[in-house]
Design a protein around this motif. Structure first.
Motif, short mmCIF file in Angstrom:
data_model
loop_
_atom_site.label_atom_id
_atom_site.label_comp_id
_atom_site.label_asym_id
_atom_site.label_seq_id
_atom_site.Cartn_x
_atom_site.Cartn_y
_atom_site.Cartn_z
N GLN A 92 0.82 -1.30 0.02
CA GLN A 92 -0.07 -0.11 0.07
C GLN A 92 0.90 1.20 -0.03
O GLN A 92 1.40 1.65 0.85
CB GLN A 92 -0.89 0.03 1.27
CG GLN A 92 -1.60 1.22 1.37
CD GLN A 92 -2.78 0.99 2.28
OE1 GLN A 92 -4.17 0.87 1.78
NE2 GLN A 92 -2.82 1.11 3.55
N GLY A 143 -12.02 -2.59 -7.51
CA GLY A 143 -10.88 -3.10 -7.31
C GLY A 143 -10.48 -4.33 -8.26
O GLY A 143 -11.60 -4.92 -8.92
N SER A 202 -4.95 0.88 -7.91
CA SER A 202 -4.56 1.06 -6.42
C SER A 202 -3.11 1.41 -6.36
O SER A 202 -2.58 2.20 -5.53
CB SER A 202 -5.03 -0.44 -5.97
OG SER A 202 -6.31 -0.57 -5.53
N THR A 245 -5.45 2.90 -3.32
CA THR A 245 -5.86 1.24 -2.62
C THR A 245 -7.26 1.58 -2.04
O THR A 245 -8.07 0.41 -2.40
CB THR A 245 -4.87 1.16 -1.48
OG1 THR A 245 -4.78 2.06 -0.92
CG2 THR A 245 -3.64 0.58 -2.35
N ARG A 285 -10.83 1.26 -4.11
CA ARG A 285 -11.48 0.16 -4.58
C ARG A 285 -12.07 0.16 -6.05
O ARG A 285 -13.12 0.23 -6.37
CB ARG A 285 -12.38 -0.31 -3.59
CG ARG A 285 -12.24 -0.40 -2.32
CD ARG A 285 -10.88 -1.10 -1.94
NE ARG A 285 -10.56 -2.53 -2.59
CZ ARG A 285 -9.59 -2.97 -3.44
NH1 ARG A 285 -8.78 -2.24 -3.61
NH2 ARG A 285 -9.84 -4.24 -3.74
#
Length: 388
Positions: free
Chosen positions: A44, A103, A237, A243, A246
């Motif tokens: 992330q 996502g 993301s 991230t 989504r």
């Protein structure tokens, strides 16, 4: 109803825990207690989404109405994603073949549901992203490991596909480049060979390209350059630092568009409107994103310079993404316990390799270098003190 009498489906029981998320929860709990934790466990970005992305979402929210969109996504976003392939790879993709998803995770579910019936066998790389196996299990599909070899730079080969096909058969193949957990890139010539092999064996070819845009001196290619019928999974993301928004996308053959549309209509109606509006703005933020990518490159070099001196120098090729997959066999034969101690004693969170490889992962650890330079330097300092 008591816990003992509660029926739990076989599918739910077949899904393994996502260890990276378990480590993330443990690291967050430790941080809430007041401890200092260097977060190297989850893929992330620590950087926020680009300013234009946030501004676009704020403007849409200020408008007051946050509606459903078409199940396949906003037409403007689908068109812009299609144009991205022409600009980046020289491949013409009609917007009608683009599917906007919640996502990349929803993309995999749609791909597997649209391509395979229950019991189908799908070749997946090992080590590889653990959710491949878990989603396949949850859908009553069978993941067939294609065990990556050092001699092949830990990248899939046509020989691995043919070997899996000869040992029980395959109904499809999935590859990823740049890879998770290693960052290894499938070089374009080999990707062309993989596409040709899958086509010769009449196997659907799914290409996870979620880390495209994040590579360090090596070229990346989309499978669409070699197989126009490949199913592509991508997301905003990683490269665009989105991230939690989504929002992702697929590129699919024309024959799959309507089946996937029906699935989307029934499973979640549409991807979030605000995230789609924001994603449309993301394509115009390359200067800002480029500076973030330069930071990853610097962090990568810090780790590559430091880890060999800590007994962690044996790694998979770190061509792209923001991961380093290190062999810790000189230090432990239980990477899960090693990561637990590293968090408790050194305040550094990382993910044990069993997440990615249930056979050999006990002596591997994945470090994410998606944080800031200061975090990376401090993480190395803590590891040096702890392991010294």
């Amino acid at each position: 109803m008591s816990e003992q009498s509660q029926k739990i489906s076989r599918r739910a029981q077949a899904v393994a825990p996502f260890l990276a998320m378990d480590v993330m929860a443990a690291a967050a709990a430790k941080a809430r207690s007041g401890a200092s934790v260097i977060r190297m466990e989850v893929g992330q970005p620590s950087a926020p989404a680009p300013r234009a992305v946030i501004a676009a979402a704020q403007a849409a929210l200020a408008d007051g109405r946050v509606p459903y969109t078409e199940a396949l996504g906003m037409p403007a976003l689908r068109e812009r994603i299609g144009r991205h392939y022409a600009e980046t790879y020289g491949v013409a993709i009609p917007p009608e073949r683009v599917v906007v998803t919640t996502g990349s995770s929803a993309g995999f579910i749609f791909a597997f549901l649209a391509l395979f019936d229950a019991g189908a066998r799908v070749g997946v790389p090992q080590p590889g992203y653990p959710a491949y196996r878990s989603i396949l299990h949850a859908l009553d599909l069978v993941p067939v490991p294609m065990v990556l070899q050092r001699a092949d730079r830990f990248a899939p080969t046509s020989a691995l596909i043919r070997e899996a096909q000869g040992q029980g058969g395959l109904d499809g193949v999935l590859v990823m480049s740049p890879a998770n957990p290693s960052g290894t890139v499938i070089e374009p010539g080999r990707l062309a060979e993989l596409c040709a092999t899958a086509k010769a064996l009449h196997l659907p070819f799914v290409s996870d390209e979620i880390y495209h845009g994040l590579s360090y001196g090596v070229p990346t290619a989309t499978a669409l350059q070699f197989n126009p019928d490949a199913v592509i999974i991508n997301s905003f993301s990683k490269f665009y630092c989105m991230t939690g928004w989504r929002i992702g996308w697929m590129v699919v053959p024309e024959a799959l568009v309507r089946p996937i549309e029906r699935l989307a209509q029934n499973l979640y109606i549409s991807a979030p409107y605000l995230s789609q509006v924001a994603a449309l703005a993301a394509f115009d933020t390359l200067d800002e994103i480029g500076a973030i990518r330069d930071g990853y490159a610097e962090n990568r070099q810090i780790l590559l310079d430091a880890l060999p001196g800590l007994g962690l120098g044996e790694t998979h090729p770190v061509d792209g993404a923001f991961y380093l997959y290190a062999d810790v066999g000189r230090l432990t034969d239980d990477a899960t316990a090693f990561c637990r101690r590293m968090l408790d004693e050194a305040g550094v969170a990382a993910t044990p390799g069993l997440d990615f490889d249930p056979v050999e992962g006990h002596h591997h650890v994945r470090f994410s270098f998606a944080g800031s330079r200061d975090e990376c330097v401090e993480g190395v300092r803590r590891l040096r003190t702890w392991l010294g």
